[in-house]
Design an enzyme around this catalytic site. Structure first.
Site, PDB file in Angstrom:
ATOM      1  N   LYS A 113       0.831  -1.204   0.000  1.00  0.00           N
ATOM      2  CA  LYS A 113       0.000   0.000   0.000  1.00  0.00           C
ATOM      3  C   LYS A 113       0.866   1.255   0.000  1.00  0.00           C
ATOM      4  CE  LYS A 113      -4.358  -1.706   1.837  1.00  0.00           C
ATOM      5  NZ  LYS A 113      -5.351  -1.652   2.894  1.00  0.00           N
ATOM      6  N   LYS A 195      -3.099 -11.084  -7.028  1.00  0.00           N
ATOM      7  CA  LYS A 195      -4.415 -11.240  -6.397  1.00  0.00           C
ATOM      8  C   LYS A 195      -5.439 -10.322  -7.072  1.00  0.00           C
ATOM      9  CE  LYS A 195      -5.400  -8.956  -2.731  1.00  0.00           C
ATOM     10  NZ  LYS A 195      -5.848  -8.302  -1.493  1.00  0.00           N
ATOM     11  N   LYS A 198      -9.678  -4.835  -5.485  1.00  0.00           N
ATOM     12  CA  LYS A 198     -10.531  -3.688  -5.841  1.00  0.00           C
ATOM     13  C   LYS A 198      -9.685  -2.464  -6.185  1.00  0.00           C
ATOM     14  CE  LYS A 198     -11.687  -3.743  -0.973  1.00  0.00           C
ATOM     15  NZ  LYS A 198     -12.756  -4.016  -0.051  1.00  0.00           N
TER      16      LYS A 198
HETATM   17  P1  TYM Z   1     -10.255  -6.442   2.964  1.00  0.00           P
HETATM   18  O1  TYM Z   1     -11.408  -5.519   3.192  1.00  0.00           O
HETATM   19  O2  TYM Z   1      -9.150  -6.006   2.083  1.00  0.00           O
HETATM   20  O3  TYM Z   1     -10.788  -7.810   2.426  1.00  0.00           O
HETATM   21  C1  TYM Z   1     -11.819  -8.501   3.092  1.00  0.00           C
HETATM   22  C2  TYM Z   1     -11.535  -9.995   3.059  1.00  0.00           C
HETATM   23  O4  TYM Z   1     -11.539 -10.437   1.700  1.00  0.00           O
HETATM   24  C3  TYM Z   1     -10.399 -11.245   1.460  1.00  0.00           C
HETATM   25  N1  TYM Z   1      -9.982 -11.085   0.064  1.00  0.00           N
HETATM   26  C4  TYM Z   1      -9.801 -12.096  -0.797  1.00  0.00           C
HETATM   27  N2  TYM Z   1      -9.963 -13.428  -0.660  1.00  0.00           N
HETATM   28  C5  TYM Z   1      -9.701 -14.204  -1.735  1.00  0.00           C
HETATM   29  N3  TYM Z   1      -9.264 -13.702  -2.933  1.00  0.00           N
HETATM   30  C6  TYM Z   1      -9.092 -12.377  -3.118  1.00  0.00           C
HETATM   31  N4  TYM Z   1      -8.677 -11.902  -4.292  1.00  0.00           N
HETATM   32  C7  TYM Z   1      -9.371 -11.510  -2.011  1.00  0.00           C
HETATM   33  N5  TYM Z   1      -9.305 -10.153  -1.846  1.00  0.00           N
HETATM   34  C8  TYM Z   1      -9.682  -9.918  -0.572  1.00  0.00           C
HETATM   35  C9  TYM Z   1      -9.338 -10.709   2.429  1.00  0.00           C
HETATM   36  O5  TYM Z   1      -8.346 -11.677   2.690  1.00  0.00           O
HETATM   37  C10 TYM Z   1     -10.161 -10.363   3.647  1.00  0.00           C
HETATM   38  O6  TYM Z   1     -10.288 -11.468   4.520  1.00  0.00           O
HETATM   39  N6  TYM Z   1      -7.514  -6.050   7.124  1.00  0.00           N
HETATM   40  C11 TYM Z   1      -8.691  -6.658   6.557  1.00  0.00           C
HETATM   41  C12 TYM Z   1      -9.975  -6.245   7.266  1.00  0.00           C
HETATM   42  C13 TYM Z   1      -9.971  -6.474   8.748  1.00  0.00           C
HETATM   43  C14 TYM Z   1     -10.131  -7.728   9.399  1.00  0.00           C
HETATM   44  C15 TYM Z   1     -10.125  -7.409  10.805  1.00  0.00           C
HETATM   45  C16 TYM Z   1     -10.256  -9.036   8.954  1.00  0.00           C
HETATM   46  C17 TYM Z   1      -9.888  -5.511   9.705  1.00  0.00           C
HETATM   47  N7  TYM Z   1      -9.968  -6.074  10.933  1.00  0.00           N
HETATM   48  C18 TYM Z   1     -10.240  -8.427  11.760  1.00  0.00           C
HETATM   49  C19 TYM Z   1     -10.375 -10.049   9.917  1.00  0.00           C
HETATM   50  C20 TYM Z   1     -10.366  -9.733  11.301  1.00  0.00           C
HETATM   51  C21 TYM Z   1      -8.815  -6.202   5.102  1.00  0.00           C
HETATM   52  O7  TYM Z   1      -8.244  -5.225   4.702  1.00  0.00           O
HETATM   53  O8  TYM Z   1      -9.669  -6.909   4.385  1.00  0.00           O
END
Ligand code: TYM
Length: 334
Positions: A113, A195, A198
Site C-alpha cells: 500500500k 491477487k 478492488k
Molecule cells: P479487505 O477488506 O481487504 O478484504 C476482506 C476480506 O476479503 C479477502 N480477500 C480475498 N480473498 C480471496 N481472494 C481475493 N482476491 C481476495 N481479496 C480480498 C481478504 O483476505 C479479507 O479477509 N484487514 C482486513 C480487514 C480487517 C479484518 C479485521 C479481517 C480488519 N480487521 C479483523 C479479519 C479480522 C482487510 O483489509 O480486508
C-alpha cells in the site's frame, strides 16, 4: 456444547470483488451456523486511504447490504460497524505499546500500500495491523475467517496476544486464521500471478456491481495458457487454476471434481460454464442487494443493534486489559 467463536471484518473501501465474495462472503454464511460469529465493517481501517466522506458512508452501508444479500442473518450472528464501538480504538492504543516497529515494517500489505499511495504513507496505514489485532482480541475469538492475504496480520495478532499474556497473565484468547479450502486467493483474470483486487479495477477484476453480462465477458476473456490440457496446476497454469477455483467455489465442488468434469474438453467449455456461474451468482446477489440498500434507516437501525450485542464482551475485555496494565479504573468499572 457451545459453538466456537469467530470474528472477521471487511473494509468499506471501493467496491467489493469476486475475490471478496469467494474468499470471505460465502464462507461467512457457513460460519454463522457453525460458530458464534461476529462480522464487522471496518470503517476506521478504510480511512487510511482518505476516502471522500460520502463514499465512505455509502460503502459502509453497502458492505452491510452485501452481508445481508449473501444471507447473513442478524438474528443468527452479530454484525456491526467498527467505529460504533470505541473499545476498538482504545484497545489498539494499548496494543501499540506491545508491538514493535520492526514487526509492522515487515507487513507485506503495508509495503504494497505504501507503494500504491506513495504520496500518503500515513501513520494509520502503518498502524493498521494493530487495529486489526485489537478488533480480533477484543472479542476473544478462536477463529478468524479470512482470505490468505490476511494470514500475516492474524499471525502478528497471535504474537501480540502471546506477548501480552506472557507479561500480564492470560488476558486474550489466541486466535487462529481459517482460510477457505478453495478460493483463499482469487487471482486477477488478466494477470493470474496477482491477487484480484478492488484497487486494480479493469478487465482482470470482477466487481460485485458489474453487470452480469460484462462479468461473464471478463471470464471468457481471462488469460490462460497454451498447454491445452485441463489440469489443476496453480504454478504452471495459474490462469486455468484460477478459473477452476472460481467454478469449484461457486458450485461447492473441489478443484479435482471440476477437472474430472471438464477432462478432455477445451478451455472454452470451462470458461463458458464459469462465466454462466458468475453471471448467475451476481444476478441473484444484485437483486438481493438492491432490496436492502434502499432502506438506509433500517440498515442503520440493525447496525446499532449489532453494536449493542457486541459491546458487552468488548467492554469486558477492555476493562480487564486496562486493569492488568495498571490504569486506575473509574469506580463504577472496578
Ligand atoms: P479487505 O477488506 O481487504 O478484504 C476482506 C476480506 O476479503 C479477502 N480477500 C480475498 N480473498 C480471496 N481472494 C481475493 N482476491 C481476495 N481479496 C480480498 C481478504 O483476505 C479479507 O479477509 N484487514 C482486513 C480487514 C480487517 C479484518 C479485521 C479481517 C480488519 N480487521 C479483523 C479479519 C479480522 C482487510 O483489509 O480486508
Amino acid at each position: 456444547m457451545s459453538k466456537p467463536t469467530s470474528f472477521s471484518g471487511v473494509q468499506p473501501s471501493g467496491q467489493p470483488t469476486l475475490g471478496n465474495l469467494i474468499g470471505v462472503f460465502q464462507p461467512f454464511v457457513a460460519f454463522q451456523d457453525s460458530h458464534q460469529a461476529t462480522f464487522c465493517i471496518v470503517d476506521h481501517h478504510a480511512i487510511t486511504s482518505r476516502p471522500n466522506p460520502e463514499d465512505l458512508r455509502t460503502n459502509t452501508l453497502g458492505i452491510f447490504a452485501y452481508y445481508l444479500a449473501m444471507g447473513l442473518d442478524p438474528a443468527k450472528c452479530t454484525i456491526f460497524a467498527q467505529s460504533h464501538l470505541p473499545q476498538h480504538t482504545e484497545l489498539a492504543w494499548i496494543l501499540n505499546s506491545f508491538t514493535q516497529m520492526g514487526e509492522l515494517e515487515r507487513m507485506t500489505q503495508y509495503k504494497d500500500k505504501s507503494q500504491r499511495q506513495s504520496d500518503n504513507i500515513n501513520v494509520g496505514l502503518f498502524d493498521y495491523p494493530v487495529l486489526m489485532a485489537a478488533d480480533i482480541l477484543l472479542h476473544q475469538v478462536q477463529h478468524v475467517p479470512v482470505g490468505d492475504d490476511q494470514l500475516q496480520h492474524v499471525e502478528l495478532t497471535r504474537d501480540i496476544a502471546t506477548r501480552f499474556n506472557n507479561l500480564y497473565g492470560p488476558t486474550f484468547t489466541i486466535p487462529k486464521a481459517i482460510i477457505p479450502q478453495v478460493g483463499a486467493r482469487v487471482m486477477d483474470l488478466q494477470e493470474p500471478n496477482r491477487k484480484m483486487s478492488k484497487s486494480r479495477p479493469g478487465p482482470g477484476t470482477i466487481l460485485l456491481t458489474d453487470a452480469p453480462a460484462s462479468a461473464a465477458k471478463k471470464i471468457t476473456r481471462a488469460v490462460t495458457d497454451s498447454l491445452a490440457t485441463i489440469a489443476y496446476n496453480p504454478q504452471e497454469q495459474p490462469g486455468l487454476a484460477n478459473l477452476i477455483d472460481i467454478f469449484a467455489s461457486l458450485n461447492n465442488q473441489t478443484p479435482q471434481q471440476v477437472v474430472q468434469q471438464f477432462q478432455g474438453q477445451q478451455y472454452g467449455a470451462l470458461k463458458t460454464a464459469t462465466a454462466e456461474a458468475v453471471a448467475s451468482k451476481l444476478e441473484k446477489l444484485q437483486t438481493a442487494y438492491n432490496s436492502y440498500i434502499n432502506d438506509k434507516a433500517e440498515l442503520q437501525n440493525l447496525l446499532q443493534k449489532g453494536a449493542e450485542k457486541a459491546s458487552a464482551t468488548a467492554e469486558k475485555t477492555l476493562q480487564a486489559t486496562k486493569q492488568k496494565v495498571g490504569y486506575v479504573l473509574p469506580s463504577s468499572q472496578k
